[in-house]
Design an enzyme around this catalytic site. Structure first.
Site, PDB file in Angstrom:
ATOM      1  N   LYS A 113      16.314  11.612 -24.330  1.00 26.75           N
ATOM      2  CA  LYS A 113      15.470  10.298 -24.685  1.00 26.75           C
ATOM      3  C   LYS A 113      15.194  10.274 -26.153  1.00 26.75           C
ATOM      4  CE  LYS A 113      10.660   9.411 -24.177  1.00 26.75           C
ATOM      5  NZ  LYS A 113       9.576   8.919 -23.313  1.00 26.75           N
ATOM      6  N   HIS A 171      -2.310   1.025 -24.643  1.00 25.66           N
ATOM      7  CA  HIS A 171      -1.122   0.627 -23.970  1.00 25.66           C
ATOM      8  C   HIS A 171      -0.801   1.525 -22.661  1.00 25.66           C
ATOM      9  CE1 HIS A 171       2.703  -1.185 -22.956  1.00 25.66           C
ATOM     10  NE2 HIS A 171       3.145   0.139 -22.728  1.00 25.66           N
ATOM     11  N   ASN A 177     -14.235   4.493 -24.785  1.00 28.30           N
ATOM     12  CA  ASN A 177     -13.204   4.499 -25.556  1.00 28.30           C
ATOM     13  C   ASN A 177     -13.806   4.247 -27.123  1.00 28.30           C
ATOM     14  OD1 ASN A 177     -10.329   4.446 -26.128  1.00 28.30           O
ATOM     15  ND2 ASN A 177     -10.740   2.379 -26.770  1.00 28.30           N
ATOM     16  N   GLY A 205      -0.755  17.151 -19.962  1.00 29.77           N
ATOM     17  CA  GLY A 205       0.291  16.642 -19.700  1.00 29.77           C
ATOM     18  C   GLY A 205       1.119  16.411 -21.043  1.00 29.77           C
TER      19      GLY A 205
HETATM   20  P1  NAD Z   1      -2.431   2.930 -27.986  1.00 29.13           P
HETATM   21  O1  NAD Z   1      -2.084   2.822 -29.414  1.00 29.13           O
HETATM   22  O2  NAD Z   1      -1.961   1.678 -27.342  1.00 29.13           O
HETATM   23  O3  NAD Z   1      -3.899   3.282 -27.825  1.00 29.13           O
HETATM   24  C1  NAD Z   1      -4.593   4.471 -28.507  1.00 29.13           C
HETATM   25  C2  NAD Z   1      -5.600   4.797 -27.996  1.00 29.13           C
HETATM   26  O4  NAD Z   1      -6.244   5.856 -28.612  1.00 29.13           O
HETATM   27  C3  NAD Z   1      -6.642   3.636 -27.705  1.00 29.13           C
HETATM   28  O5  NAD Z   1      -7.585   3.918 -26.513  1.00 29.13           O
HETATM   29  C4  NAD Z   1      -7.832   4.002 -28.983  1.00 29.13           C
HETATM   30  O6  NAD Z   1      -8.847   3.380 -28.929  1.00 29.13           O
HETATM   31  C5  NAD Z   1      -7.568   5.451 -29.096  1.00 29.13           C
HETATM   32  N1  NAD Z   1      -7.663   5.959 -30.555  1.00 29.13           N
HETATM   33  C6  NAD Z   1      -6.906   5.572 -31.423  1.00 29.13           C
HETATM   34  N2  NAD Z   1      -7.478   6.252 -32.773  1.00 29.13           N
HETATM   35  C7  NAD Z   1      -8.446   6.868 -32.136  1.00 29.13           C
HETATM   36  C8  NAD Z   1      -9.388   7.923 -32.941  1.00 29.13           C
HETATM   37  N3  NAD Z   1      -9.448   8.065 -34.277  1.00 29.13           N
HETATM   38  N4  NAD Z   1     -10.443   8.457 -32.005  1.00 29.13           N
HETATM   39  C9  NAD Z   1     -10.578   8.495 -30.757  1.00 29.13           C
HETATM   40  N5  NAD Z   1      -9.635   7.448 -30.100  1.00 29.13           N
HETATM   41  C10 NAD Z   1      -8.564   6.772 -30.842  1.00 29.13           C
HETATM   42  O7  NAD Z   1      -1.547   4.010 -27.604  1.00 29.13           O
HETATM   43  P2  NAD Z   1      -0.952   4.421 -26.075  1.00 29.13           P
HETATM   44  O8  NAD Z   1       0.627   4.097 -26.208  1.00 29.13           O
HETATM   45  O9  NAD Z   1      -1.833   4.076 -25.147  1.00 29.13           O
HETATM   46  O10 NAD Z   1      -0.790   6.128 -26.104  1.00 29.13           O
HETATM   47  C11 NAD Z   1      -1.902   7.079 -25.980  1.00 29.13           C
HETATM   48  C12 NAD Z   1      -1.583   8.411 -26.412  1.00 29.13           C
HETATM   49  O11 NAD Z   1      -0.933   8.964 -25.307  1.00 29.13           O
HETATM   50  C13 NAD Z   1      -0.831   8.537 -27.755  1.00 29.13           C
HETATM   51  O12 NAD Z   1      -1.252   9.706 -28.419  1.00 29.13           O
HETATM   52  C14 NAD Z   1       0.765   8.704 -27.360  1.00 29.13           C
HETATM   53  O13 NAD Z   1       1.406   9.634 -28.159  1.00 29.13           O
HETATM   54  C15 NAD Z   1       0.292   9.621 -25.952  1.00 29.13           C
HETATM   55  N6  NAD Z   1       1.384   9.295 -24.815  1.00 29.13           N
HETATM   56  C16 NAD Z   1       1.356  10.651 -24.290  1.00 29.13           C
HETATM   57  C17 NAD Z   1       2.493  10.778 -23.320  1.00 29.13           C
HETATM   58  C18 NAD Z   1       2.897  11.930 -22.761  1.00 29.13           C
HETATM   59  O14 NAD Z   1       3.817  12.175 -21.796  1.00 29.13           O
HETATM   60  N7  NAD Z   1       1.609  13.010 -22.376  1.00 29.13           N
HETATM   61  C19 NAD Z   1       3.624   9.778 -23.101  1.00 29.13           C
HETATM   62  C20 NAD Z   1       3.213   8.498 -23.748  1.00 29.13           C
HETATM   63  C21 NAD Z   1       2.066   8.383 -24.667  1.00 29.13           C
END
Ligand code: NAD
Length: 319
Positions: A66, A136, A158, A290
């Site tokens: 990926k 998201h 949140n 995860g």
């Molecule tokens: P997003 O940008 O749509 O949402 C971000 C979230 O983090 C929101 O709830 C926001 O309020 C919160 N946030 C932002 N800054 C913050 C801070 N300083 N303190 C506390 N909360 C804060 O992102 P997303 O696409 O929903 O992704 C969320 C996370 O999941 C990211 O870190 C992304 O990299 C991770 N992710 C992990 C996997 C996995 O396989 N584990 C896969 C996809 C995404």
């Protein structure tokens, strides 16, 4: 080779298919039949991140990578910030088989991983789902969690409270009462999903009751953190892959602080294959770190390619 574009993914891939594909590859990893290759992740400047996650599943006969990352300028252009594509190769010849759009697949495979952890580790009688995060991915996480247990309500917190209305809408679609709560009310939750990009933890050990299962899904990079490290010392910790958990997952902080060691962390695949016990008592705290492995992406991309070909929807092009 075949192309499966983003517009086709939603009609082809169900959350159940994603759950099955990811569960099977976690089991293959635990049996030593599938392995992830080292992750490459580079900063491009201006907040942009780009990288590769790859692996080989010998039994599923899938080899792939990926490629993608995070491009914060996209939102202003009306494009989502996370962009990725999965490339599948024939493991015998190395010939490129397919390019599969990876944006929706990433959300589905990530939600599948936390739902698998809930399915294997949460108490059967779990009724209250706690959500930390409302971006998201959070909506996909909520939907997937709701398929894993018979919850009767959702509580959520949140860092940016105005974003919670998105989750309230999803909970409404699922017929679940929804309440935005302060962090200390997370003690009411039987299962807590965390999915934020936070650089420092908000959820502390004192916010979590005995018997809770946590699916910590947001920390996928060095420097992110969602959970107080002391909570990992109090919990039994599970993960998709131990190497990633201790370097770029939630466990990186507890390991660095000397609170837990890599040997204390159990791959979820070992629980699925019966090599390791899952939950051992009703008051044990279980925590799934995860981190997101390349084999998850390859597994769901291979599944969607099969579905697209079977339905005559995959677009064939000459390379
Ligand atoms: P997003 O940008 O749509 O949402 C971000 C979230 O983090 C929101 O709830 C926001 O309020 C919160 N946030 C932002 N800054 C913050 C801070 N300083 N303190 C506390 N909360 C804060 O992102 P997303 O696409 O929903 O992704 C969320 C996370 O999941 C990211 O870190 C992304 O990299 C991770 N992710 C992990 C996997 C996995 O396989 N584990 C896969 C996809 C995404």
């Amino acid at each position: 080779m075949f192309v499966v574009p983003e517009r086709l993914i939603a009609g082809l891939m169900t959350p159940e298919d994603a759950f099955g594909a990811v569960e099977a590859v976690f089991a293959a990893m635990a049996r030593g039949e599938a392995r992830n290759f080292p992750v490459v992740r580079e900063a491009l400047g201006e907040g942009r991140q780009y990288g590769f996650k790859s692996g080989l599943d010998r039994v599923g006969s899938a080899l792939g990578v990926k490629a993608g990352g995070y491009f914060p300028g996209n939102a202003a252009k009306g494009i989502i910030n996370h962009q990725s594509t999965v490339f599948l190769f024939d493991p015998d010849t190395g010939i490129l088989q397919a390019a599969v759009a990876g944006n929706l697949l990433t959300a589905l495979r990530t939600a599948a991983a936390s739902a698998i952890s809930i399915d294997w580790l949460a108490r059967r009688d779990a009724r209250v789902l706690g959500m930390i995060g409302a971006g998201h991915q959070a909506a996909f996480q909520l939907r997937a969690a709701a398929r894993a247990r018979d919850f009767d309500r959702v509580i959520a917190w949140n860092y940016h409270p105005d974003m919670l209305s998105r989750l309230e809408t999803v909970a409404g679609d699922l017929g679940l009462p929804f309440e935005a709560v302060p962090l200390d009310r997370m003690r009411e939750a039987d299962v807590i999903v965390t999915i934020t990009s936070a650089p420092a933890f908000s959820l502390a050990a004192k916010h979590v009751s005995p018997g809770t299962h946590l699916a910590c899904m947001g920390t996928d990079t060095a420097g992110k953190q969602e959970i107080e490290p002391a909570l990992l010392a109090r919990a039994r910790v599970f993960t998709d892959e131990v190497e990633q958990s201790v370097t770029l997952g939630e466990a990186q902080h507890a390991v660095a602080a000397g609170l837990i060691r890599a040997g204390d962390i159990t791959p979820i695949g070992s629980v699925i294959t019966g090599k390791a016990p899952g939950r051992r008592s009703d008051d044990e705290i279980t925590l799934f770190d995860g981190t997101g492995v390349g084999l998850q992406d390859i597994a769901v991309a291979a599944k969607v390619l099969d579905l697209a070909r079977a339905q005559g929807l995959a677009i064939e092009v000459e390379l």
